[in-house]
Design a protein around this motif. Structure first.
Motif, PDB file in Angstrom:
ATOM      1  N   LEU A 122       0.826  -1.204   0.000  1.00 29.05           N
ATOM      2  CA  LEU A 122       0.000   0.000   0.000  1.00 29.05           C
ATOM      3  C   LEU A 122       0.865   1.261   0.000  1.00 29.05           C
ATOM      4  N   ILE A 123       1.950   1.231   0.734  1.00 23.15           N
ATOM      5  CA  ILE A 123       2.842   2.396   0.780  1.00 23.15           C
ATOM      6  C   ILE A 123       3.649   2.503  -0.511  1.00 23.15           C
ATOM      7  N   GLY A 124       4.142   1.364  -0.998  1.00 24.10           N
ATOM      8  CA  GLY A 124       4.926   1.359  -2.227  1.00 24.10           C
ATOM      9  C   GLY A 124       6.373   1.756  -1.987  1.00 24.10           C
ATOM     10  N   LYS A 125       7.192   1.551  -3.000  1.00 19.36           N
ATOM     11  CA  LYS A 125       8.607   1.875  -2.907  1.00 19.36           C
ATOM     12  C   LYS A 125       8.797   3.375  -2.713  1.00 19.36           C
ATOM     13  N   ALA A 126       9.472   3.733  -1.642  1.00 25.36           N
ATOM     14  CA  ALA A 126       9.713   5.138  -1.300  1.00 25.36           C
ATOM     15  C   ALA A 126       8.414   5.937  -1.187  1.00 25.36           C
ATOM     16  N   GLY A 127       7.312   5.235  -0.837  1.00 23.54           N
ATOM     17  CA  GLY A 127       6.035   5.918  -0.656  1.00 23.54           C
ATOM     18  C   GLY A 127       5.311   6.265  -1.933  1.00 23.54           C
ATOM     19  N   ALA A 128       5.717   5.650  -3.056  1.00 20.19           N
ATOM     20  CA  ALA A 128       5.156   6.033  -4.352  1.00 20.19           C
ATOM     21  C   ALA A 128       3.675   5.685  -4.475  1.00 20.19           C
ATOM     22  N   LYS A 129       3.274   4.503  -3.986  1.00 15.59           N
ATOM     23  CA  LYS A 129       1.889   4.072  -4.179  1.00 15.59           C
ATOM     24  C   LYS A 129       0.918   4.914  -3.357  1.00 15.59           C
ATOM     25  N   ILE A 130       1.256   5.134  -2.096  1.00 18.55           N
ATOM     26  CA  ILE A 130       0.331   5.897  -1.266  1.00 18.55           C
ATOM     27  C   ILE A 130       0.266   7.359  -1.751  1.00 18.55           C
ATOM     28  N   ARG A 131       1.365   7.864  -2.266  1.00 17.95           N
ATOM     29  CA  ARG A 131       1.365   9.218  -2.827  1.00 17.95           C
ATOM     30  C   ARG A 131       0.464   9.282  -4.063  1.00 17.95           C
ATOM     31  N   GLU A 132       0.517   8.240  -4.882  1.00 16.22           N
ATOM     32  CA  GLU A 132      -0.341   8.172  -6.072  1.00 16.22           C
ATOM     33  C   GLU A 132      -1.826   8.160  -5.679  1.00 16.22           C
ATOM     34  N   ILE A 133      -2.146   7.381  -4.638  1.00 19.13           N
ATOM     35  CA  ILE A 133      -3.542   7.310  -4.185  1.00 19.13           C
ATOM     36  C   ILE A 133      -4.001   8.664  -3.671  1.00 19.13           C
ATOM     37  N   ARG A 134      -3.166   9.330  -2.896  1.00 13.49           N
ATOM     38  CA  ARG A 134      -3.525  10.657  -2.384  1.00 13.49           C
ATOM     39  C   ARG A 134      -3.784  11.637  -3.524  1.00 13.49           C
ATOM     40  N   GLU A 135      -2.886  11.646  -4.501  1.00 12.51           N
ATOM     41  CA  GLU A 135      -2.986  12.620  -5.585  1.00 12.51           C
ATOM     42  C   GLU A 135      -4.179  12.341  -6.500  1.00 12.51           C
ATOM     43  N   SER A 136      -4.479  11.068  -6.751  1.00 11.11           N
ATOM     44  CA  SER A 136      -5.556  10.733  -7.694  1.00 11.11           C
ATOM     45  C   SER A 136      -6.940  10.848  -7.077  1.00 11.11           C
ATOM     46  N   THR A 137      -7.036  10.716  -5.747  1.00  8.89           N
ATOM     47  CA  THR A 137      -8.357  10.765  -5.101  1.00  8.89           C
ATOM     48  C   THR A 137      -8.610  12.071  -4.358  1.00  8.89           C
ATOM     49  N   GLY A 138      -7.555  12.756  -3.940  1.00 11.39           N
ATOM     50  CA  GLY A 138      -7.732  13.961  -3.135  1.00 11.39           C
ATOM     51  C   GLY A 138      -7.956  13.679  -1.668  1.00 11.39           C
ATOM     52  N   ALA A 139      -7.917  12.414  -1.276  1.00  8.85           N
ATOM     53  CA  ALA A 139      -8.106  12.055   0.133  1.00  8.85           C
ATOM     54  C   ALA A 139      -6.766  12.043   0.857  1.00  8.85           C
ATOM     55  N   GLN A 140      -6.813  12.217   2.161  1.00 12.42           N
ATOM     56  CA  GLN A 140      -5.632  12.078   2.995  1.00 12.42           C
ATOM     57  C   GLN A 140      -5.544  10.624   3.469  1.00 12.42           C
ATOM     58  N   VAL A 141      -4.386  10.017   3.332  1.00 14.44           N
ATOM     59  CA  VAL A 141      -4.194   8.612   3.721  1.00 14.44           C
ATOM     60  C   VAL A 141      -2.946   8.509   4.586  1.00 14.44           C
ATOM     61  N   GLN A 142      -3.089   7.889   5.734  1.00 12.48           N
ATOM     62  CA  GLN A 142      -1.958   7.688   6.633  1.00 12.48           C
ATOM     63  C   GLN A 142      -1.944   6.230   7.099  1.00 12.48           C
ATOM     64  N   VAL A 143      -0.798   5.572   6.970  1.00 14.83           N
ATOM     65  CA  VAL A 143      -0.621   4.207   7.464  1.00 14.83           C
ATOM     66  C   VAL A 143       0.134   4.278   8.787  1.00 14.83           C
ATOM     67  N   ALA A 144      -0.468   3.752   9.833  1.00 18.93           N
ATOM     68  CA  ALA A 144       0.171   3.794  11.151  1.00 18.93           C
ATOM     69  C   ALA A 144       1.477   3.008  11.137  1.00 18.93           C
ATOM     70  N   GLY A 145       2.478   3.548  11.811  1.00 16.81           N
ATOM     71  CA  GLY A 145       3.757   2.858  11.872  1.00 16.81           C
ATOM     72  C   GLY A 145       3.762   1.701  12.844  1.00 16.81           C
ATOM     73  N   ASP A 146       2.926   1.767  13.869  1.00 13.11           N
ATOM     74  CA  ASP A 146       2.890   0.732  14.903  1.00 13.11           C
ATOM     75  C   ASP A 146       1.726  -0.222  14.685  1.00 13.11           C
ATOM     76  N   LEU A 147       1.912  -1.458  15.143  1.00 12.85           N
ATOM     77  CA  LEU A 147       0.826  -2.429  15.108  1.00 12.85           C
ATOM     78  C   LEU A 147      -0.241  -2.051  16.125  1.00 12.85           C
ATOM     79  N   LEU A 148      -1.483  -2.392  15.817  1.00 13.81           N
ATOM     80  CA  LEU A 148      -2.539  -2.261  16.813  1.00 13.81           C
ATOM     81  C   LEU A 148      -2.265  -3.273  17.929  1.00 13.81           C
ATOM     82  N   PRO A 149      -2.627  -2.965  19.160  1.00 20.86           N
ATOM     83  CA  PRO A 149      -2.257  -3.816  20.303  1.00 20.86           C
ATOM     84  C   PRO A 149      -2.653  -5.283  20.128  1.00 20.86           C
ATOM     85  N   ASN A 150      -1.727  -6.181  20.491  1.00 22.75           N
ATOM     86  CA  ASN A 150      -1.996  -7.630  20.491  1.00 22.75           C
ATOM     87  C   ASN A 150      -2.433  -8.157  19.131  1.00 22.75           C
TER      88      ASN A 150
END
Length: 211
Positions: A122-150
């Motif tokens: 989803l993030i892609g190499k050097a953030g390329a994929k998530i940047r593409e999704i942001r630019e093509s849709t206009g939405a803000q997308v953030q992938v959490a760096g940490d796992l959800l608990p347990n």
């Protein structure tokens, strides 16, 4: 997140192929929002009213913790219709709670729950994929760096007006469907204490205790 049931699809566009796949989408929502903002879902933990309209199964996790997991299962088309209805319902509720000033459409935020092993795609190499999704849709997308608990899942936060969110979720799902999770996924359960799940290298203990 997704199971490619009956997906033969080597021909046609990616979106056409998606429609033949059974998709399970998990969203993390505040209990107050789940109970009040999605009142159209009906009573109880299952939502037969929307299921009938959308041809999708919608469930809300039990418990009194602040957050709940809303799970939508069905064809990709049915799942996207459900996401659309949820997004517009949340926007409506946000608008009705405003002070009445005309400040444009209120942004809506959805938190998807996705296996961590799929987040790299989803993030892609050097953030390329998530940047593409942001630019093509206009939405803000953030992938959490940490796992959800347990768990071995991460939260993916999508923000914007409903139209952009819907397009963003479609693109996220397209990426996830092309990159199945690797290894076993330990799902996130809101409100579990640290002692509820004991992890070892190859198994999860404490989930199959005798009743």
């Amino acid at each position: 997140m997704a199971s490619p049931d009956g997906a033969s699809g080597m021909g046609g566009s990616p979106e056409d192929t998606e429609l033949s796949i059974t998709l399970t989408l998990r969203m993390l929502m505040h209990g107050k929002v789940t109970a009040e903002g999605l009142a159209l879902l009906g009573r109880g933990q299952q939502c037969p009213g929307w299921e009938a309209m959308l041809d999708a199964r919608i469930t809300i996790s039990e418990g009194s913790c602040p957050e709940r997991i809303t799970t939508i299962t069905g064809s990709t088309d049915a799942v996207f219709r459900a996401v659309s209805m949820i997004a517009f319902k949340l926007e409506e509720d946000l608008g009705s709670g405003s002070d009445g000033t005309a400040a444009g459409r209120a942004p809506v935020t959805l938190r998807l729950v996705i296996p961590a092993s799929q987040c790299g795609s989803l993030i892609g190499k050097a953030g390329a994929k998530i940047r593409e999704i942001r630019e093509s849709t206009g939405a803000q997308v953030q992938v959490a760096g940490d796992l959800l608990p347990n768990s071995t899942e991460r939260a993916v936060t999508v923000s914007g007006v409903p139209d952009t969110i819907i397009q963003c979720v479609r693109q996220i799902c397209a990426v996830i469907l092309e990159s199945p999770p690797k290894g076993a996924t330990i799902p996130y359960h809101p409100g579990l204490s640290l002692g509820t799940i004991l992890l070892s290298a190859n198994q999860v203990r404490g989930l199959n205790c005798p009743q």
